[in-house]
Write a protein that holds these residues in place. Structure first.
Motif, mmCIF file in Angstrom:
data_model
loop_
_atom_site.group_PDB
_atom_site.id
_atom_site.type_symbol
_atom_site.label_atom_id
_atom_site.label_comp_id
_atom_site.label_asym_id
_atom_site.label_seq_id
_atom_site.Cartn_x
_atom_site.Cartn_y
_atom_site.Cartn_z
ATOM 1 N N UNK A 175 3.631 -4.958 25.704
ATOM 2 C CA UNK A 175 2.511 -5.506 24.941
ATOM 3 C C UNK A 175 1.193 -4.814 25.268
ATOM 4 N N UNK A 176 1.070 -4.251 26.466
ATOM 5 C CA UNK A 176 -0.174 -3.613 26.856
ATOM 6 C C UNK A 176 -0.235 -2.134 26.468
ATOM 7 N N UNK A 177 0.818 -1.619 25.832
ATOM 8 C CA UNK A 177 0.894 -0.174 25.571
ATOM 9 C C UNK A 177 0.935 0.156 24.091
ATOM 10 N N UNK A 178 0.428 -0.728 23.243
ATOM 11 C CA UNK A 178 0.479 -0.455 21.802
ATOM 12 C C UNK A 178 -0.326 0.793 21.449
ATOM 13 N N UNK A 179 -1.480 0.974 22.089
ATOM 14 C CA UNK A 179 -2.265 2.186 21.823
ATOM 15 C C UNK A 179 -1.549 3.416 22.348
ATOM 16 N N UNK A 180 -0.996 3.316 23.567
ATOM 17 C CA UNK A 180 -0.265 4.451 24.148
ATOM 18 C C UNK A 180 0.891 4.880 23.251
ATOM 19 N N UNK A 181 1.551 3.892 22.620
ATOM 20 C CA UNK A 181 2.760 4.168 21.840
ATOM 21 C C UNK A 181 2.478 4.387 20.355
ATOM 22 N N UNK A 182 1.207 4.523 19.979
ATOM 23 C CA UNK A 182 0.908 4.734 18.562
ATOM 24 C C UNK A 182 1.345 6.133 18.134
ATOM 25 N N UNK A 183 1.852 6.222 16.904
ATOM 26 C CA UNK A 183 2.360 7.485 16.369
ATOM 27 C C UNK A 183 1.208 8.456 16.101
ATOM 28 N N UNK A 184 1.374 9.694 16.542
ATOM 29 C CA UNK A 184 0.408 10.758 16.274
ATOM 30 C C UNK A 184 1.003 11.661 15.197
ATOM 31 N N UNK A 185 0.235 11.895 14.122
ATOM 32 C CA UNK A 185 0.744 12.596 12.943
ATOM 33 C C UNK A 185 0.061 13.954 12.811
ATOM 34 N N UNK A 186 0.858 14.988 12.574
ATOM 35 C CA UNK A 186 0.363 16.324 12.262
ATOM 36 C C UNK A 186 0.808 16.664 10.846
ATOM 37 N N UNK A 187 -0.150 16.979 9.968
ATOM 38 C CA UNK A 187 0.183 17.255 8.563
ATOM 39 C C UNK A 187 -0.481 18.549 8.115
ATOM 40 N N UNK A 188 0.229 19.289 7.249
ATOM 41 C CA UNK A 188 -0.282 20.547 6.681
ATOM 42 C C UNK A 188 -0.306 20.404 5.168
ATOM 43 N N UNK A 189 -1.512 20.253 4.599
ATOM 44 C CA UNK A 189 -1.645 20.230 3.147
ATOM 45 C C UNK A 189 -1.749 21.668 2.655
ATOM 46 N N UNK A 190 -2.097 21.846 1.398
ATOM 47 C CA UNK A 190 -2.137 23.200 0.836
ATOM 48 C C UNK A 190 -3.131 24.098 1.564
#
Length: 728
Positions: A615-630
């Protein structure tokens, strides 16, 4: 006619407590002198005044002696101390840091354990604490801020929850579990019924404060009056002794459940005397009750009489008792009596508390009287049905759920009223100006009623419309132009996050913002009717509670979400919505990729590399997204703290856009920023947030040629060559 005989003694005693003199000896001499003269001249009021001043001196001296001789006070400061205390206030959380006021039971410094009766503020990290818990905390003891009204502050290094309060905690927990899967505005129920506003969205709390509605989540005289009225209605006034006993028992139960908040104490003391008067079949008058309440608090709990909450409560009550009835009678000459009463009470309470509110709230709204009028019909149903739901929640869930259905309609009404009024012109004026406009408005109404001239009403209406028209025209334009060829849109959802990504024919939304973030407006302005994918980085409310609005506005292909399902109230709500709308959803981890129709992989989950899952690690476990648009590459850090950001070094390659972690909190990685050297950095942050986001250190770490913030720039639209927003 009111009985003002105790007003002078109560006022003098309250002033003594507020001034808190360094020596009571001059006041003792004054009291003795008044008593001698009063006795010789047989003046009863002067005898009461002298006795009250003398009692105040004795009480103040005893409280000061108890404070100064307390072993904990002599232990300040201390680098290492162990404290056992009971948590008395609802904890306040800012990220991973929590704090609450607690009543000390004992403390240990070195080999000696001693008792204490002092209240302190305890701060901690990475721990879940509830009101009513008995905790053992080890840390550093320092002096407290004067505004905290506590003896000291403990910065805890270790904290252990030993036991929780049995019945109150069970009721609050059971009610919270029932509300968790409902809309976010349903969190108003524990706020109104129990005074627990800890789960109400920050944006809604700010808007309510702005519109003069924060009093509805402070359990006070109005709530107690409603409950006592129900008891008298059920029992009947003929059974006056039974009604009085049940009423006092109800008051005791409410105080036990809600706690010793200033407004509760003031209202409960007045309520007890009213019940005694009913039991003795004696008439009761409001002014003596208020004065007795002030004197009781000043003598028994002087620290409470100093608190702003108590001062606001007493000032508002005095204004309602003294000025409310004559003003409502005057207004009733030209409008329905019920409307006149609501308008009069709202205005006199606002004006009476204005000098205090100005000190703590720089901005207010011209719509505060209107807001109170519109929401007043639903307060009684929420209070009654909400209290029944709270009591039944641990033992009779179906009954509680039925009551919450009624409350849900009422809280939805409050939510819509607050949000709509908060966006009208005149909702962000300096507090003195807003109060003056409200007073002038009612004064104008009184003039119209007095003269009863249609032409005056017409002129007044035209003048009023002209004023608000000028305010509307002078209001700064907050809209961002959405280019048709946008590739990235950082939606302005207040204190939350939501980013649209477009690559070829696919559109992805990363996070959906809070419940009051109006994510639907952003996707509509972007021309989006279908989302191929929604990614929920983690289940904190400011990232997921806008999902229901989004699901109503758009077709969603699938949902990815973090493996850390805490807090469960949000993850369960999301899974329920996914099931209701028939949207497929699943957990994803590092390495998950999205490909377009040609098979080109353009979006990848690059963090977190390690899942903690508590419960104390929601920020630690948040998904980090890398995206490449045009034409761009963007890294969305969600709420990842600095330690998780550092793990991304060497994992993401070159990017030209970075969305700073955790809305620009202080905890950022300088190492990652130096490696990426992004050309554009974005901070998704609410204009009225109370966390200090974005922190100056975060702005410095993520310094870039183009740095944009949603609190200043509103929606941020990025095309192949341009960055479009309200900022230059």
């Amino acid at each position: 006619m009111h009985d003002y005989r105790l007003t002078l003694p109560a006022g003098v005693l309250w002033l003594m407590v507020i001034v808190d003199p360094s020596s009571y000896f001059p006041y003792v001499l004054l009291a003795v002198g008044i008593l001698i003269v009063a006795t010789l001249r047989h003046c009863g009021l002067a005898i009461v005044l002298g006795s009250v001043i003398l009692a105040g001196c004795i009480s103040g001296s005893l409280h000061r002696y108890a404070h100064d001789s307390d072993p904990l006070i002599r232990a300040i400061p201390s680098d290492s101390i162990m404290v056992v205390a009971d948590v008395q206030s609802y904890p306040e959380y800012r990220g991973e840091q929590g704090s609450a006021i607690a009543q000390v039971r004992s403390f240990r410094r070195g080999d000696y354990e001693q008792g204490s009766t002092q209240r302190i503020r305890i701060s901690w990290f990475n721990q879940k604490v509830q009101r009513g818990d008995r905790i053992r905390a080890h840390g550093r003891l320092i002096s407290a801020q004067s505004s905290d009204y506590v003896a000291a502050r403990l910065i805890a290094q270790d904290i252990d929850v030993q036991s929780g309060a049995a019945l109150p905690a069970r009721i609050r927990s059971a009610l919270g579990d029932l509300i968790a899967s409902g809309p976010q505005h349903l969190q108003l129920v524990p706020g109104i019924v129990l005074g627990d506003d800890s789960q109400i969205p920050a944006e809604l709390v700010t808007a309510m404060r702005q519109e003069g509605l924060s009093h509805i989540t402070a359990v006070s005289g109005a709530h107690i009056s409603i409950l006592l009225s129900v008891i008298f209605l059920i029992v009947g006034r003929r059974r006056y002794r039974c009604a009085a006993v049940l009423s006092i028992a109800t008051l005791a139960g409410l105080v036990f459940l809600v706690g010793l908040e200033p407004s509760v104490v003031r209202a409960a003391i007045m309520g007890v005397f009213v019940c005694i008067a009913v039991g003795m079949r004696r008439p009761s008058s409001a002014m003596p009750l208020i004065n007795i309440c002030i004197m009781t608090v000043c003598l028994l709990a002087p620290q409470l009489a100093n608190r702003i909450g108590f001062q606001l409560s007493v000032c508002a009550t005095l204004a309602i008792v003294l000025a409310g009835p004559p003003l409502s009678r005057w207004l009733a000459r030209g409008m329905p009596r019920a409307l006149a009463q609501i308008l009069a009470i709202s205005l006199v309470a606002s004006l009476a508390t204005g000098p205090i509110v100005v000190r703590i709230q720089p901005e207010s709204s011209v719509w505060l009287c209107l807001a109170n009028i519109i929401i007043s019909p639903v307060i009684a149903p929420i209070t009654i049905f909400g209290m029944v739901a709270a009591i039944c929640a641990p033992w009779a869930v179906p009954v509680a759920q039925l009551c919450l259905l009624v409350c849900r309609c009422c809280t939805a009404w409050i939510y819509e009223v607050v949000i709509h009024l908060a966006h009208l012109p005149g909702s962000h004026l300096p507090t003195p100006l807003a109060l003056a406009i409200n007073a002038g408005l009612v004064a104008g109404i009184c003039v119209f009623i007095y003269f009863d001239r249609a032409w005056i009403c017409a002129v007044g209406a035209v003048a009023g419309l002209s004023v608000f028209g000028v305010m509307a025209v002078s209001r700064p334009d907050t809209a961002t132009v959405f280019a048709d060829d946008w590739q990235i849109v950082q939606c302005d959802v207040g204190q939350g996050s939501a980013m649209l990504l477009r690559h070829k024919e696919q559109i992805v939304l990363v996070d959906v913002g809070p419940a009051d973030g109006h994510i639907g407006d952003c996707v509509n302005q972007a021309g989006v009717t279908k989302l191929d994918l929604v990614i929920l980085s983690h289940f904190d409310s400011d990232h997921v509670r806008g999902f229901e609005e989004l699901a109503r506005e758009t077709h969603i292909g699938q949902v990815w979400y973090s493996p850390n399902m805490y807090p469960y109230r949000n993850s369960q709500w999301i899974t329920h919505l996914l099931s209701s709308y028939g949207i497929p959803g699943r957990e994803v981890v590092v390495g998950e990729e999205l490909a377009d129709i040609s098979g080109e992989k353009w979006l990848r989950i690059v963090g977190p590399l390690v899942i903690t899952g508590d419960a104390q690690s929601t920020n630690d476990d948040s998904l980090v997204v890398l995206a490449h648009t045009a034409d761009h590459s963007v890294l969305i850090l969600a709420d990842a703290p600095a330690q998780r950001q550092r793990l991304l070094r060497g994992q993401v390659g070159e990017v030209d856009i970075v969305v700073a972690g955790h809305h620009g909190a202080r905890d950022q990685s300088q190492e990652l920023a130096d490696e990426l050297r992004a050309q554009i950095t974005i901070f998704s942050v609410g204009a009225t947030n109370t966390y200090g986001h974005p922190h100056p250190d975060a702005l410095r770490i993520w310094q870039a040629p183009i740095q944009q913030r949603t609190d200043q720039c509103s929606d941020i639209v990025i095309t192949d060559t341009d960055v479009l927003s309200r900022c230059p």
